[in-house]
Design an enzyme around this catalytic site. Structure first.
Site, short mmCIF file in Angstrom:
data_model
loop_
_atom_site.label_atom_id
_atom_site.label_comp_id
_atom_site.label_asym_id
_atom_site.label_seq_id
_atom_site.Cartn_x
_atom_site.Cartn_y
_atom_site.Cartn_z
N SER A 136 0.86 -1.14 0.14
CA SER A 136 -0.13 0.13 -0.12
C SER A 136 1.08 1.19 0.04
O SER A 136 0.60 2.35 -0.51
CB SER A 136 -1.11 0.05 1.20
N ASP A 380 -3.24 6.46 11.76
CA ASP A 380 -2.54 5.83 10.61
C ASP A 380 -1.13 6.70 10.80
O ASP A 380 -1.22 7.85 10.09
CB ASP A 380 -3.16 6.15 9.37
N HIS A 383 0.97 5.25 6.48
CA HIS A 383 0.87 6.02 5.10
C HIS A 383 1.05 7.20 5.10
O HIS A 383 1.41 7.80 6.19
CB HIS A 383 -0.83 5.51 4.59
#
Length: 404
Positions: A136, A380, A383
């Site tokens: 990702s 998060d 990312h």
């Protein structure tokens, strides 16, 4: 009388010479005008001459530098105007108010990065495939690149197609594609489904890559990454097939299983890649910012962070041993005649503790009251918001692509 005639002849000669010189000058000026017009036309079509980039790479370490706040030139695109922005990375859309993370420019110590020019890149990609392969984080870099070129392509001349693990952005006028292929461990695994891949028991077939690699074979530029999904003490390795019941499973220490997977990847490149055509890159480990004590906080993580780390920093989640395994694989490939460029983005990204989505992203599962009462618990810190840090990774990639 003879003297007067002689003077008239001299004057006639001078006039002739003057007219000749004038004619020559007019011709020279005409040629110069045509040349300059042609040169200006070429420069408009080729805004960043590739020769400069080649010189740049030979004299400058693009990965050693500092972040400079630049709210005049950055961001390079608008989150809202990117047609293909991901909800996982659209921090402003999901409520982030402090937007300074969009205005930081990566400045190498010894040189300037070439200004990203979407038209120049698309010209380089004319008739070609640029494919990102990995997890990702590599998908985030792919979304960044799509957003970087999106604004210069008219709506009717671009499209996005998803076919299982392969997502393809196409620029019709250039017959160019910028693609992402989901293969978080590079080799085959039970986590290969692009949607349903979070399984408690992770299994890899370290000697099997063809299922994935057949989708990359004819790519002109390949950008790989694979770190995050290996981050556990041991990996369950399968010798055999997921479809058969007679396979052999064994728990293998992570670094050793990672090494075996890189060997399979390397062997595939050596046999299948077109060395005269394909540019190869491997993106180094993208850092996390889960541990506030690393930058002087007693507790917490990337949540509520608004400024980069100013001094040298190396986070505990960035594993030098894993990076050395990749470097060794790349060195061995070079000895076998296959050139892979490492995009060493780890240190430059370590500074950017404020660049993660934190809580400002689409939540794929409903949050509990306990989570809502403690935002750090679901932040998060892996990312990256876009526009943001992955744009710098792509600016560096762009410099390498131009240098070819």
């Amino acid at each position: 009388m003879a003297k007067k005639h002689h003077i008239e002849l001299r004057m006639w000669g001078l006039r002739n010479r003057f007219h000749s010189l004038t004619a020559i000058l007019v011709i020279v000026l005409f040629i110069a005008t045509v040349y300059l017009a042609e040169e200006n036309r070429w420069l408009e079509e080729n805004p960043t001459p590739p020769d400069n980039s080649g010189d740049l790479l030979s004299r400058c370490n693009l990965f050693s530098g500092r972040w400079v706040f630049d709210n005049l030139s950055y961001p390079l695109y608008s989150e809202q105007k990117c047609s293909f922005m991901s909800d996982q990375l659209a921090c402003e859309k999901f409520g982030r108010k402090d937007l300074k993370y969009q205005n930081w420019r990566w400045q190498p110590h010894q040189c300037d990065l070439p200004r990203f020019n979407a038209t120049a890149l698309l010209e380089r990609l004319r008739g070609k495939r640029l494919v990102y392969v990995g997890d990702s984080l590599n998908r985030g870099q792919w979304v960044s690149m799509v957003c970087l070129v999106d604004s210069v392509i008219p709506p009717g001349l671009k499209s996005m197609h998803n076919n299982g693990s392969l997502s393809s952005f196409k620029a019709t006028e250039y017959n160019a594609s910028i693609e992402f292929y989901w293969a978080p461990l590079l080799v085959e695994s039970n986590s290969d489904d692009p949607v349903n891949h979070r399984l408690p028991d992770r299994i890899v077939r370290v000697q099997a890559i063809e299922k994935h690699a057949r989708h990359w074979t004819d790519a002109d530029i390949l950008v790989f990454n694979s770190y995050l999904w290996w981050k556990r003490d041991k990996m369950k390795v399968l010798w055999g097939s997921f479809e058969r019941s007679d396979g052999v499973y064994k728990e293998v220490e992570m670094l050793r299983s990672y090494e075996m997977a890189l060997k399979t990847w390397s062997d595939w490149l050596e046999i299948h890649v077109n060395r005269s055509k394909t540019q190869l890159f491997f993106v180094s480990m993208s850092p996390t910012h889960f541990w506030g004590d690393e930058w002087g906080m007693e507790e917490g993580n990337c949540y509520n962070e608004t400024e980069p780390i100013e001094k040298g920093h190396w986070g505990r989640d960035s594993d030098p041993k894993m990076m050395r395994r990749v470097e060794a694989a790349i060195d061995e490939l070079r000895m076998r005649g296959v050139k892979v460029q490492m995009l060493n983005i780890t240190q430059l990204s370590e500074y950017r503790k404020e660049g993660h989505p934190s809580i400002y992203r689409k939540q794929w599962e409903p949050l509990t009251q306990e989570q809502l009462s403690n935002p750090t618990s679901y932040s998060d810190c892996i990312h990256w918001c876009l526009p943001g840090v992955p744009d710098a990774w792509n600016e560096i990639l762009y410099a390498y692509i131009l240098s070819s």
